[in-house]
Write a protein that holds these residues in place. Sequence first.
Motif, PDB file in Angstrom:
ATOM      1  N   LYS A  25       0.830  -1.206   0.000  1.00 57.43           N
ATOM      2  CA  LYS A  25       0.000   0.000   0.000  1.00 57.43           C
ATOM      3  C   LYS A  25       0.865   1.257   0.000  1.00 57.43           C
ATOM      4  N   VAL A  26       1.929   1.242   0.810  1.00 59.22           N
ATOM      5  CA  VAL A  26       2.836   2.391   0.839  1.00 59.22           C
ATOM      6  C   VAL A  26       3.542   2.536  -0.504  1.00 59.22           C
ATOM      7  N   ASP A  27       3.922   1.415  -1.097  1.00 56.21           N
ATOM      8  CA  ASP A  27       4.557   1.425  -2.417  1.00 56.21           C
ATOM      9  C   ASP A  27       3.624   2.066  -3.454  1.00 56.21           C
ATOM     10  N   ARG A  28       2.355   1.671  -3.433  1.00 56.66           N
ATOM     11  CA  ARG A  28       1.368   2.234  -4.368  1.00 56.66           C
ATOM     12  C   ARG A  28       1.153   3.719  -4.103  1.00 56.66           C
ATOM     13  N   LEU A  29       1.181   4.099  -2.827  1.00 60.37           N
ATOM     14  CA  LEU A  29       1.028   5.512  -2.480  1.00 60.37           C
ATOM     15  C   LEU A  29       2.172   6.336  -3.068  1.00 60.37           C
ATOM     16  N   VAL A  30       3.397   5.861  -2.870  1.00 56.94           N
ATOM     17  CA  VAL A  30       4.558   6.579  -3.417  1.00 56.94           C
ATOM     18  C   VAL A  30       4.491   6.627  -4.933  1.00 56.94           C
ATOM     19  N   GLU A  31       4.046   5.541  -5.533  1.00 54.57           N
ATOM     20  CA  GLU A  31       3.904   5.486  -6.997  1.00 54.57           C
ATOM     21  C   GLU A  31       2.965   6.580  -7.487  1.00 54.57           C
ATOM     22  N   CYS A  32       1.855   6.753  -6.779  1.00 59.20           N
ATOM     23  CA  CYS A  32       0.893   7.803  -7.146  1.00 59.20           C
ATOM     24  C   CYS A  32       1.522   9.186  -7.065  1.00 59.20           C
ATOM     25  N   LEU A  33       2.182   9.436  -5.948  1.00 55.97           N
ATOM     26  CA  LEU A  33       2.745  10.760  -5.711  1.00 55.97           C
ATOM     27  C   LEU A  33       3.936  11.035  -6.627  1.00 55.97           C
ATOM     28  N   ARG A  34       4.723  10.003  -6.857  1.00 52.75           N
ATOM     29  CA  ARG A  34       5.946  10.179  -7.635  1.00 52.75           C
ATOM     30  C   ARG A  34       5.660  10.354  -9.124  1.00 52.75           C
ATOM     31  N   ASN A  35       4.698   9.576  -9.609  1.00 49.43           N
ATOM     32  CA  ASN A  35       4.462   9.557 -11.058  1.00 49.43           C
ATOM     33  C   ASN A  35       3.178  10.251 -11.486  1.00 49.43           C
ATOM     34  N   ASN A  36       2.557  10.985 -10.558  1.00 46.42           N
ATOM     35  CA  ASN A  36       1.353  11.758 -10.886  1.00 46.42           C
ATOM     36  C   ASN A  36       0.222  10.890 -11.429  1.00 46.42           C
ATOM     37  N   THR A  37       0.073   9.692 -10.825  1.00 47.48           N
ATOM     38  CA  THR A  37      -1.010   8.810 -11.233  1.00 47.48           C
ATOM     39  C   THR A  37      -2.103   8.820 -10.170  1.00 47.48           C
TER      40      THR A  37
END
Length: 335
Positions: free
Chosen positions: A86-98
């Motif tokens: 979940k934290v990985d997906r959160l960072v993915e959202c924030l990092r890649n603007n998804t």
Amino acid sequence: MIMAKRISLVVFLGLPGAGKSTLCKELFQSVENKANSNTINLIHVCFDELIPLSLQEKFVLMKQSKLEDENEGESWKSTRHDVYNKVDRLVECLRNNTTDLDILELFGIVEKQDANVDYVILLDDNFYYRSMRYEYFQLARKHNIGFCQCYLQCTTEIAIHQNLSRDIQVPTAAIETMAKNLQPPQPQELMWEFNTVVISSKSPDTTDAIWDIIEKSLELPVQPLVNRDLEIAEARLRCSLSVAHQADLILRSLVGTLIKEAKANKDFPTTKLPEFSRKVNSGRQSIIVAIREGSLGFPSHLAEEVCEEKKQELCEFLRSEMEKKLRDQSPNCCE
């Protein structure tokens, strides 16, 4: 669409009752007083809310009783891995603007069109094993974001006392077991732990000290490894350090045992005891050096950490290594 300029993972570690969640709340209050408060978005990831406290207690007490249940152990690992994902997906959202609506809603994030927002993710857990923290350092490395640690240091007695004032309490036995197994940060030995602040009840300006390392982590994100060999070497060193202390205690006891056995051996010349004692102590020191340098080849299942049920196996492994050292020094000394 969410856009983030900088991101940092902040690991909070310490015993239950040490004050981690309280400190997270203080950071939310203190951010309002910062000059750049409108460009900082704090996200509180409370593991007690994501992992049932009953499961945490069961796992710790299971370890204490040495009656490890394979299904319970897998359930524990699976639940923690789910939080990690979940934290990985959160960072993915924030990092890649998804946009991942389930994750954004889970962590209470509102979409905003602002490229200048810094996201600071507070990971609020006990993190008493170093391996628990290291996987989040690897996550920071994977996404090229910041990483830092805040260690809330307190005695077992204080943690137990403060735990009694919590709405949901952790069993005292679980806290005592966790205190025995807790692996404090070693910023002097482990480069990945260098950005760590230690907070105690006597620490002045607590939130200021944490904001300092957060800013440092935002400015200096973890760089991805160009050479995979470096990560392997780092992992070996980390594993070796995690067992070094227990190995040293076992080896000190082993030295005494070997000397007693030599004295009890009627065929062992008394005149050679001083030389034998010197060789045994020299062997102990060389093994400890090899452990700390990461050059001693531990069996893979012992290298990460040594729980009670593995201690006897570690004793046997170290005795074997000691006997090899003695044979190298004097071929007949162990016969």
